[in-house]
Write an enzyme that holds these catalytic residues in place. Structure first.
Site, PDB file in Angstrom:
ATOM      1  N   ASP A 187       0.853  -1.188   0.000  1.00 37.91           N
ATOM      2  CA  ASP A 187       0.000   0.000   0.000  1.00 37.91           C
ATOM      3  C   ASP A 187       0.893   1.243   0.000  1.00 37.91           C
ATOM      4  OD1 ASP A 187      -2.023   1.838   0.125  1.00 37.91           O
ATOM      5  OD2 ASP A 187      -2.623   1.393   2.178  1.00 37.91           O
ATOM      6  N   ASN A 241      -2.784   3.103  12.727  1.00 35.38           N
ATOM      7  CA  ASN A 241      -3.862   2.118  12.817  1.00 35.38           C
ATOM      8  C   ASN A 241      -3.400   0.683  12.583  1.00 35.38           C
ATOM      9  OD1 ASN A 241      -6.803   1.381  12.842  1.00 35.38           O
ATOM     10  ND2 ASN A 241      -6.278   0.707  10.773  1.00 35.38           N
ATOM     11  N   HIS A 242      -2.355   0.535  11.754  1.00 33.21           N
ATOM     12  CA  HIS A 242      -1.955  -0.819  11.345  1.00 33.21           C
ATOM     13  C   HIS A 242      -0.474  -0.841  11.006  1.00 33.21           C
ATOM     14  CE1 HIS A 242      -3.697   1.547   7.971  1.00 33.21           C
ATOM     15  NE2 HIS A 242      -2.538   1.268   7.414  1.00 33.21           N
ATOM     16  N   GLN A 291      -2.397  -5.443   5.842  1.00 35.95           N
ATOM     17  CA  GLN A 291      -2.227  -4.383   6.837  1.00 35.95           C
ATOM     18  C   GLN A 291      -3.015  -4.701   8.121  1.00 35.95           C
ATOM     19  OE1 GLN A 291      -3.599  -1.665   3.724  1.00 35.95           O
ATOM     20  NE2 GLN A 291      -1.978  -0.251   4.320  1.00 35.95           N
ATOM     21  N   ASP A 317      -2.415   8.981  10.030  1.00 38.02           N
ATOM     22  CA  ASP A 317      -3.211   8.272   9.036  1.00 38.02           C
ATOM     23  C   ASP A 317      -4.347   7.474   9.690  1.00 38.02           C
ATOM     24  OD1 ASP A 317      -3.196   7.232   6.154  1.00 38.02           O
ATOM     25  OD2 ASP A 317      -3.114   5.349   7.262  1.00 38.02           O
ATOM     26  N   TYR A 344     -10.166   4.495  13.266  1.00 37.75           N
ATOM     27  CA  TYR A 344     -10.376   3.051  13.346  1.00 37.75           C
ATOM     28  C   TYR A 344      -9.547   2.349  14.413  1.00 37.75           C
ATOM     29  CZ  TYR A 344     -11.507   4.791   8.704  1.00 37.75           C
ATOM     30  OH  TYR A 344     -11.966   5.564   7.666  1.00 37.75           O
ATOM     31  N   LEU A 345      -9.012   3.096  15.375  1.00 35.30           N
ATOM     32  CA  LEU A 345      -8.042   2.488  16.299  1.00 35.30           C
ATOM     33  C   LEU A 345      -8.654   1.437  17.224  1.00 35.30           C
ATOM     34  CD1 LEU A 345      -5.823   5.540  17.381  1.00 35.30           C
ATOM     35  CD2 LEU A 345      -5.741   4.148  15.309  1.00 35.30           C
ATOM     36  N   GLU A 374      -6.162  12.664   9.792  1.00 36.65           N
ATOM     37  CA  GLU A 374      -6.859  12.149   8.622  1.00 36.65           C
ATOM     38  C   GLU A 374      -8.043  11.316   9.090  1.00 36.65           C
ATOM     39  OE1 GLU A 374      -7.082   9.360   4.778  1.00 36.65           O
ATOM     40  OE2 GLU A 374      -6.187   8.685   6.639  1.00 36.65           O
ATOM     41  N   HIS A 385      -3.116  11.830  -2.873  1.00 35.70           N
ATOM     42  CA  HIS A 385      -2.563  10.621  -3.472  1.00 35.70           C
ATOM     43  C   HIS A 385      -3.593   9.502  -3.570  1.00 35.70           C
ATOM     44  CE1 HIS A 385      -2.651  10.133   0.799  1.00 35.70           C
ATOM     45  NE2 HIS A 385      -2.381   8.836   0.696  1.00 35.70           N
TER      46      HIS A 385
HETATM   47  C1  BGC Z   1      -4.112   6.737   3.181  1.00 34.57           C
HETATM   48  C2  BGC Z   1      -4.168   5.708   2.103  1.00 34.57           C
HETATM   49  C3  BGC Z   1      -3.893   4.348   2.713  1.00 34.57           C
HETATM   50  C4  BGC Z   1      -4.796   4.072   3.915  1.00 34.57           C
HETATM   51  C5  BGC Z   1      -4.331   2.913   4.706  1.00 34.57           C
HETATM   52  C6  BGC Z   1      -5.242   6.281   4.064  1.00 34.57           C
HETATM   53  O1  BGC Z   1      -6.104   7.019   4.555  1.00 34.57           O
HETATM   54  O2  BGC Z   1      -4.296   8.042   2.718  1.00 34.57           O
HETATM   55  O3  BGC Z   1      -3.295   5.995   1.055  1.00 34.57           O
HETATM   56  O4  BGC Z   1      -4.106   3.373   1.749  1.00 34.57           O
HETATM   57  O5  BGC Z   1      -4.822   5.171   4.783  1.00 34.57           O
HETATM   58  O6  BGC Z   1      -3.163   3.249   5.379  1.00 34.57           O
END
Ligand code: BGC
Length: 535
Positions: free
Chosen positions: A61, A103-104, A169, A201, A205-206, A243, A308
């Site tokens: 990813d 998160n991962h 992930q 990021d 979802y934690l 985010e 992106h």
């Molecule tokens: C990032 C993505 C990513 C995802 C998982 C997102 O919010 O912007 O590019 O694939 O998190 O990490």
């Protein structure tokens, strides 16, 4: 302004390191390449770089699958290159933040490898395991085009593991105190290197809880406040950018009481800028502005047109989504998950008037705007490339071989070679020489924005206009008032704005020309897609 509030008045620039500049001719952009281009970024006028992930990773990813939080992927260079980049950015008075994926991890991370191999490993508890795949069934799947479930069976572990994104992930388990401490250590490591903050990021979802959608849960906020406490108590002037692709009322919670994130992306606003442009109707943008809640005193929105990922259509209604898909992604290949995998210029039919207007709206609305690399010159996309790779192609610096990006024979991805987006038609060097180019227009807007703090911190007041096609608002603080008028349509518009002002003349910030106010009325003839910033 208090220096710790620096993020309130910045323009950010998002760098996908692999695509930006290849310093060692191996076909991949790298950190030393970014360092070489700092003067370019300074010239453009931006104040803060957001570096996408450069951690060691199997790149399933594109680096958002981290296999080691404490190092740099060899494609991108070394930790010393990272330190040099930070130092050189700071020398130029540029801030620099990087992605931190909390998160991962990647399934190749040693924690996951240890966890799956041994139920008694201390790392087992770093991840979320289950004997069934029926738990947390109210949680939606995010990568709906590829993932059938948020659970994947792991043969070696003899259990299912939980993942909100790709199966490669696995989600970290924030119910584990050891894991939480570990992640705070990761944060400290990069802060100690001198990074100015993080784009954190995928924060909603934690935590997982039965009977919920497993998003925005209270315990998630508890951990995020711990992250904030670290930067406040142990460091100075660092920032956390959130985010969370959520509705404004849910994002609001991530600012906490000025004790969680200082910044958060404004996801619902972004697609509505495109809707308004397509429909030549201010209603969607006005709706987004009216539904953006007030945020804590020291908080700031982060606004953007593209990034992106796919242009996400999660924060719109089903009807709006269908409309956006029909308008902007007529070919199914242009769609991905709940979004559109295209760049700014192709979305706006490569019409420089529309691209400038979209930027002018972005730069004049509340929040600190982000430019996605290459959008300042109107780069194209390649929908034949898999997943989101079509918007991650090499930066087009000039018209030479490999667009000045690299001296290698083989690049990580093909350059966009179709007119009107090929390097001979779209590149930095040519646009820098042309004062009417997109690059020059964007630079101009950034300069004006940098000179007028009211854009970063002033309030926004919507102005009534008699035409749906004309979006007008005031940006205002104690020292300054700027009137912004945008013609969203491809037709000229005559309008009269009622403006209460002691002054008889307003100055066009782009041209220096003045407009007369007569009895608090401003009569305007707007060209198609024209925008005015009047002070
Ligand atoms: C990032 C993505 C990513 C995802 C998982 C997102 O919010 O912007 O590019 O694939 O998190 O990490």
């Amino acid at each position: 302004m208090n220096s710790s509030l620096w993020y309130k008045n910045i323009v950010l620039y998002q760098v996908y390191v692999r695509a930006f500049c290849d310093s060692n001719a191996d076909g991949h952009g790298d950190l030393a390449g970014v360092t070489q281009k700092l003067d370019y970024l300074k010239e453009l006028g931006i104040n803060c770089i957001w570096l996408m992930p450069t951690y060691p990773s199997p790149l399933k990813d594109d680096g958002y699958d981290i296999a080691d939080f404490y190092s740099v992927h060899p494609d991108f260079g070394t930790l010393d290159d990272f330190k040099t980049l930070i130092a050189e950015a700071h020398k130029r008075d540029l801030k620099i933040i990087t992605d931190l994926v909390v998160n991962h991890t990647s399934d190749m991370h040693p924690w996951f490898q240890a966890a799956r191999a041994d139920r008694n490993s201390p790392y087992r508890d770093y991840y979320v395991w289950s004997d069934t795949d029926q738990k947390y069934s109210d949680a939606r799947i995010i990568f709906i085009d590829t993932e059938p479930s948020n659970w994947t069976w792991d043969e070696m572990a003899g259990q299912y593991y939980w993942h909100r994104f790709y199966a490669s992930q696995p989600d970290l388990n924030y119910d584990s105190p050891a894991l939480r401490n570990e992640m705070l250590q990761v944060q400290r490591f990069w802060l100690d290197l001198g990074i100015d903050g993080f784009r954190v990021d995928a924060v909603p979802y934690l935590i997982e809880r039965e009977g919920t959608n497993c998003e925005n849960l209270p315990e998630t906020h508890v951990f995020l406040k711990e992250m904030r406490r670290v930067i406040d108590e142990e460091y100075t002037d660092r920032v956390l950018l959130c985010e969370a692709n959520q509705w404004p009322k849910d994002v609001l919670a991530y600012f906490g009481n000025d004790d969680e994130f200082q910044m958060a992306f404004n996801f619902p606003l972004m697609p509505r800028i495109y809707m308004s442009l397509y429909d030549a109707d201010k209603t969607p943008i006005q709706w987004a502005l009216e539904n953006t809640p007030a945020i804590p005193k020291n908080a700031q929105w982060c606004t953007f047109l593209r990034n992106h990922d796919e242009l996400t259509l999660e924060m719109v209604t089903e009807e709006e989504r269908q409309h956006m898909w029909q308008a902007y992604a007529p070919d199914p290949k242009m769609r991905l998950n709940l979004g559109i995998r295209r760049r700014l210029a192709p979305l706006l039919e490569n019409d420089i008037r529309k691209i400038c207007l979209a930027n002018a709206i972005l730069f004049s609305l509340p929040g600190s705007p982000v430019i996605y690399y290459g959008d300042e010159i109107g780069m194209g996309d390649n929908i034949d490339l898999f997943d989101r790779n079509g918007v991650r192609t090499p930066m087009q610096w000039d018209a030479s071989q490999n667009s000045g990006f690299s001296k290698a024979d083989q690049l990580y991805a093909p350059i966009i070679n179709m007119d009107p987006y090929s390097p001979s038609m779209v590149n930095v060097a040519d646009q820098q020489k042309d004062e009417n180019s997109l690059w020059s227009s964007v630079r101009n807007m950034i300069q004006i924005r940098n000179q007028n703090v009211v854009f970063g911190t002033g309030e926004l007041i919507l102005l009534q206009t008699s035409k749906a096609e004309v979006l007008a608002y005031t940006r205002k603080d104690v020292n300054e008032t700027i009137f912004v008028i945008n013609n969203l349509s491809d037709l000229a518009q005559e309008i009269t704005l009622n403006i209460v002002s002691e002054k008889q003349k307003l100055k066009n910030l782009f041209t220096g020309n003045s407009f007369d106010l007569r009895e608090n009325q401003l009569l305007l003839s707007l060209a198609p897609y024209q925008y005015l910033w009047l002070s």
